[in-house]
Design an enzyme around this catalytic site. Structure first.
Site, PDB file in Angstrom:
ATOM      1  N   ARG A  93      35.900  10.903  10.700  1.00  0.00           N
ATOM      2  CA  ARG A  93      36.222  11.252   9.170  1.00  0.00           C
ATOM      3  C   ARG A  93      34.750  11.545   8.651  1.00  0.00           C
ATOM      4  O   ARG A  93      34.934  11.890   7.395  1.00  0.00           O
ATOM      5  CB  ARG A  93      36.431   9.525   8.569  1.00  0.00           C
ATOM      6  N   ASP A 144      43.226   8.716  19.879  1.00  0.00           N
ATOM      7  CA  ASP A 144      43.636   9.643  18.295  1.00  0.00           C
ATOM      8  C   ASP A 144      43.260   8.224  17.373  1.00  0.00           C
ATOM      9  O   ASP A 144      43.918   8.202  16.399  1.00  0.00           O
ATOM     10  CB  ASP A 144      44.929   9.789  18.259  1.00  0.00           C
TER      11      ASP A 144
END
Lengths: 427, 304
Positions: A66, A308
């Site tokens: 992120r 993931d």
């Protein structure tokens, strides 16, 4: 750099697991064997790892760190901590950041920040297309020079077949691999979960199997046409496993990954009031899909387990299912989930979670069998320990596993000669 | 019963108990002063994240006929785009003083999620394409008044089933009460899977028109994409519209229901909407009685 004796473990070797002690001095493996000479052990901490598996640290081909852009969900430091706690010594950071990792300087920044944090090797994944917009190629040479070896528009598919062909050819020539998020947007549009009996009763628009299958089929054909390798991300559908098996049989260079959550859960978890921690893309599918994914992994049709890991803050999930963000965190629980669901041999676990992913990402220091003279880069995994994840070191807590009981726990993570995690605590 | 969120798990006993109480409430509403003091001092929060005049007014009338106070929260657009999570909104309304929440939302499961966060009873007044349980209850009440019982009744639900919370609620409630439900729609307006649904399926209204006791018509939900999966409205009418000619072929005891709003000339001809055996306005009247009964049930109150 650590000085430890890992006593009475089971060490991964080319011939299988062997009972042995491992002596690490100043971060380097100096001895492996039984009956190590006691006089060598001054100043060395002895850690009893009886019954534990010792092998190369886990490598995650699919992590959303992120940063840059969404540091309120996760950043490279917090994501590295989560990785260390989960037994990982390397992760591939997905490029759906803001700005996207479509240019060399963004990728270089991520790699440098990863080194600065120093808990895991962070390899940036380059975007395939500029801005991940799917219309023209990203700065592929610069990304390669910045250390990218895997290229993907993950979060979005490369929908345009012509662009995909160009990407396969150009990236293949660089020596890298295209990693595809398999989704036909015409079939998935408006969908929030697997299309089937559960979605029909709930009235939630579904995403059919074919959304994944048609993209896998198309890209197998493009890989065949271009003669280049392709990697398929987070498989969810039984038919895609069949398609990949068929492609392998015809000699096409295809690799594939599956996530721990697709191995554990199905769409039966979802009810009208369900916590959207069970919402992810691709969606949790049916039990027959789950069984096909497990069979595919066991038959080496699926090469790798990838997390993931997709952190989202609570506000992204404290909404109705259809409005919630896609994704779950997974780094801290991956090995435990895999061990609980599949009860693998040690050699299988290390093949799925470290050796093969390290090969696909071309990480020279990862996925290596422990050997004398090597900088210690390993995980010690207790396959019999039971535990329940109750809290996380990730910034986000969007986990479907909280409170579940697992068999198998990461005891120690040693990354590049340093102890990064011990008994679930950061070292 | 702590909340009313779905008809899927309601038994015939649960449903009948509410319908019996609704009969009593209908009697209250027929009095010269149609009001009882049962819920005096209680506040009913009407929490509407989706435009609805009819349902909101019906719940408001029901609360006031029981002497409860009401407060209305209206919001359009995603809570995410406003930057507030649904949980924050729900906790705020509870703190202001709602003793019961009636929740209408455009997304599936919104009322269920709120019921997990607050300590007061929650009534699902429609959540996206999932459920609208008080609609199914008022339909059941209307049919019970007309036919005496639902057991063995043939009910055809015609139209945009895929996008209809009314259909989902009715399939389970009517089935639990013994009715035999047939869904009539093109494949593109049916749910993608009917596994586990206690229904038969027909692909042309003429297959059921002469044999059904109840013709339950649904509009095409253009706002949910229902209009993109039929070629044109005239073609839809030709296969699925209840025209006056088809109405004339229905049995003399049969009735027509519609949850409103009606698209006259599409699923229901103007003359059919006005016809003697169209019970549309009875449905609307019964909505108030049923919602009174549900509120009393959730408050654990007994009407005397």
């Amino acid at each position: 750099m650590i000085d430890v004796l890992l006593a009475s473990g089971l060490v991964l070797t080319a011939g299988g697991m062997e009972a042995a002690d491992i002596l690490i001095r100043n971060g380097t493996i100096v001895a492996i064997g039984t009956d190590l000479p006691v006089e060598d052990l001054a100043g060395v901490e002895r850690i009893d790892v009886k019954g534990c598996w010792i092998g190369p640290g886990f490598v995650d081909l699919h992590t959303h760190l992120r940063e840059p852009g969404f540091e309120y969900k996760e950043d490279i430091e917090s994501g590295s901590r989560a990785a260390a706690r989960g037994g990982f010594t390397a992760v591939v950071a997905m490029p759906n950041t803001s700005p996207a990792m479509d240019s060399g300087h963004v990728a270089a920044l991520v790699a440098a920040r990863g080194s600065e944090v120093g808990l895991v090797e962070v390899q940036p994944a380059g975007a395939v297309s500029l801005g991940r917009q799917g219309s023209q190629l990203a700065h592929l040479d610069d990304l390669w020079d910045a250390g990218c070896r895997i290229f993907t528009d993950d979060g979005d598919p490369v929908s345009d077949a012509g662009l995909m062909r160009q990407a396969l050819e150009y990236i293949g020539d660089l020596g890298g691999i295209v990693s595809q998020h398999c989704e036909d947007r015409g079939l998935s549009r408006g969908g929030h979960m697997h299309e089937g009996a559960v979605s029909s009763v709930l009235g939630i628009r579904g995403i059919p199997h074919a959304s994944e299958d048609v993209m896998v089929a198309r890209d197998i054909r493009l890989a065949e046409m271009t003669g280049r390798r392709i990697h398929f991300q987070h498989l969810s559908s039984a038919r895609s496993v069949d398609l990949i098996a068929d492609a392998r049989a015809r000699g096409i260079a295809v690799t594939a990954e599956v996530t721990p959550h697709h191995l554990m859960f199905t769409d039966k978890e979802i009810e009208a009031g369900t916590d959207p921690s069970f919402k992810m893309h691709p969606p949790l599918r049916s039990e027959s899909d789950r069984q096909a994914l497990i069979a595919g992994l066991r038959k080496d049709v699926i090469d790798v387990i990838a997390t993931d890991h997709a952190p989202h803050v609570a506000a992204d999930k404290e909404v109705p299912f259809e409005e919630a963000a896609n994704g779950v965190i997974g780094l801290e629980t991956a090995a435990a989930v895999v061990n609980t669901v599949l009860q693998p041999e040690a050699s299988e676990l290390f093949a799925w979670m470290s050796i093969r992913p390290a090969q696909i990402a071309q990480m020279a220091h990862q996925g290596q069998l422990p050997s004398i003279g090597q900088e210690a880069n390993m995980v010690v995994f207790d396959p019999a320990a039971t535990w329940s994840p109750l809290s996380y070191v990730s910034k986000s807590t969007n986990s479907p596993y909280t409170g579940m009981t697992f068999t198998g726990r990461v005891l120690l993570t040693i990354s590049r000669g340093r102890l990064t995690s011990r008994n679930g605590e950061l070292a | 019963m702590n909340h009313l969120l779905s008809t899927e798990y309601l038994s015939a006993t649960d449903l009948t108990r509410i319908l019996n109480m609704a009969d009593e409430m209908a009697e209250v509403l027929d009095r010269p002063i149609p009001k009882v003091p049962t819920l005096r001092g209680k506040t009913v929060g009407l929490v509407f994240f989706e435009n609805s005049t009819r349902t909101r007014l019906s719940f408001e009338r029901a609360a006031k006929a029981l002497s409860a106070d009401t407060m209305t929260f209206g919001s359009q657009g995603s809570s995410m785009t406003k930057g507030e999570s649904l949980r924050d909104t729900a906790l705020t309304l509870e703190a202001i003083g709602a003793d019961l929440m009636v929740v209408r939302h455009y997304a599936v499961g919104a009322a269920h999620r709120i019921s997990e966060w607050v300590d007061v009873p929650v009534i699902n007044a429609g959540d996206g394409t999932n459920q609208h349980p008080t609609q199914a209850l008022l339909d059941a009440l209307t049919l019970r008044q007309r036919f005496g019982k639902l057991d063995g009744l043939a009910v055809a639900i015609v139209g945009d089933i895929r996008h209809s919370r009314v259909a989902r609620s009715n399939v389970f409630a009517l089935n639990a009460l013994g009715a035999e439900v047939t869904l009539v729609a093109p494949a593109t307006l049916l749910p993608t899977s009917l596994e586990g649904w206690p229904v038969k399926v027909a692909y042309h209204i003429d297959e059921v028109v002469e044999d059904t006791d109840v013709m339950y018509l649904l509009r095409i939900q253009a706002e949910r994409g229902g209009d993109q999966v039929v070629p044109s409205l005239p073609e839809y009418v030709s296969r699925f519209g209840l025209t006056e000619q088809r109405y004339a072929r229905m049995s003399g005891d049969s009735v027509v229901l519609h949850p409103g709003p009606m698209n006259r000339g599409v699923e229901i001809a103007h003359g059919v909407a006005e016809a003697e055996r169209s019970l549309v306005l009875s449905q609307v009247r019964n909505g108030v009685a049923v919602r009174m009964a549900v509120m009393l049930t959730l408050f654990g109150a007994h009407h005397d």
